[in-house]
Design an enzyme around this catalytic site. Structure first.
Site, short mmCIF file in Angstrom:
data_model
loop_
_atom_site.label_atom_id
_atom_site.label_comp_id
_atom_site.label_asym_id
_atom_site.label_seq_id
_atom_site.Cartn_x
_atom_site.Cartn_y
_atom_site.Cartn_z
N GLU A 168 0.85 -1.20 0.00
CA GLU A 168 0.00 0.00 0.00
C GLU A 168 0.88 1.25 0.00
OE1 GLU A 168 -3.41 -0.40 2.78
OE2 GLU A 168 -3.07 1.70 3.29
N ASP A 178 0.21 5.37 0.85
CA ASP A 178 -0.86 6.22 1.39
C ASP A 178 -0.53 7.69 1.46
OD1 ASP A 178 -2.47 4.00 2.24
OD2 ASP A 178 -1.19 3.76 4.00
N GLU A 186 -2.82 10.33 3.61
CA GLU A 186 -4.02 10.39 4.42
C GLU A 186 -4.04 11.68 5.23
OE1 GLU A 186 -4.64 5.78 5.66
OE2 GLU A 186 -2.92 6.76 6.57
#
Ligand SMILES: *[C@@H]1O[C@H](CO)[C@@H](O)[C@H](O)[C@H]1NC(C)=O
Length: 276
Positions: free
Chosen positions: A100, A102, A104
């Protein structure tokens, strides 16, 4: 009347043509929850997510990618966004050993700074956060957030400033084999997001709204080929000047660096922390 309606029709047709060229949402993504797609006055598609007590929102790319440059403009929740998390990320799925990448945004109380969490997961290990305060109000206007992912490094960029370069080392886990889906989401992260979960969402401010526009992916499609000109991002590494902006983002805006969190890693910091 007839004389006026012709040019009017012609100009309407023009607007429709521009609008459909910009309608990336349903062409490239499936959606979850409360998602709206509108067009602004310039014909640009604007996608808005709502979060309330019933539902969050998200979009998920129909294609999977293995390396690419992904960017989007986001305008975050104004006012009290504590407890909310607004995301732009790539993920290979939910299984054990997933990969993953990210970006955020962890909301905050009115007047308190939003934090941008950047993270990389490789083979299910994702304790690699660099978190930053932003140098602007991310709810006042759109800003561009970019992820460049190639076989040498993962680069995170805010507007025209690189804030992080996550390097690949031959002997350490790195997202290099699992195709990833691109997602944007807005959800209730009260248990985690704001002051480590101490400040929860205040639902009296719902619905919380985040807007996205100007999405672009210049990326290799899994099982398919890479677009022409992909060398531009496939070989992208930071210049000394760009490494300077990363260093200055770290010294000026960094709020958390996993490589400085000895308490979390009692057996010793992750190996990449001692390489540079
Ligand atoms: C929220 O504001 C507090 C107080 O200024 C700050 O300590 C914290 O880092 C901010 N961000 C988050 C996501 O908690």
């Amino acid at each position: 009347m007839a004389r006026r309606s012709l040019p009017l029709l012609a100009s309407l047709a023009l607007v429709v043509a521009v609008a459909s060229a910009e309608s990336w949402l349903y062409e490239k993504f499936t959606t979850d929850g409360t998602v709206r797609a509108d067009h602004d006055a310039s014909g640009q598609q604007v996608v808005t997510f709502n979060l309330d007590q019933v539902s969050g929102a998200g979009f998920n790319s129909k294609e999977q990618y293995l390396y690419g440059e992904f960017s989007i403009q986001m305008k975050l929740i104004p006012g009290n966004s504590a407890g909310t998390v607004s995301c732009f990320y790539l993920s290979s799925g939910d299984g054990d050993g997933h990969d993953e990448i990210d970006m955020e945004f962890m909301g905050n109380s009115s007047g308190q700074p939003v934090v941008l969490n950047t993270n990389v997961w490789a083979n299910g290990d994702g304790k690699k956060e660099h978190q930053f305060y932003l140098w602007f109000d991310p709810a006042a206007d759109y800003h561009t957030y970019t992820i460049i992912w190639n076989d040498k490094n993962i680069l995170f960029k805010v507007d025209d400033k690189f804030i992080r370069s996550f390097k690949r080392y031959a002997d350490l886990p790195y997202p290099s084999a699992k195709p990833m889906t691109l997602h944007a989401t807005l959800w209730d992260g009260s248990y985690w997001a704001t002051e480590k979960g101490a400040v929860k969402i205040d639902w009296s401010n719902a619905p919380f709204v985040v807007s996205y526009r100007d999405y672009s992916a210049d990326a290799c499609v899994s099982g398919g080929s890479c677009p022409a000109g992909s060398d531009r991002w496939m070989n992208r590494q930071l210049s000394d000047a760009e490494l300077g902006t990363v260093a200055s983002a770290e010294s000026t805006y960094m709020q958390y660096n996993y490589c400085e969190d000895g308490w979390r890693f009692p057996q010793g910091l992750p190996a990449e922390c001692s390489r540079k």
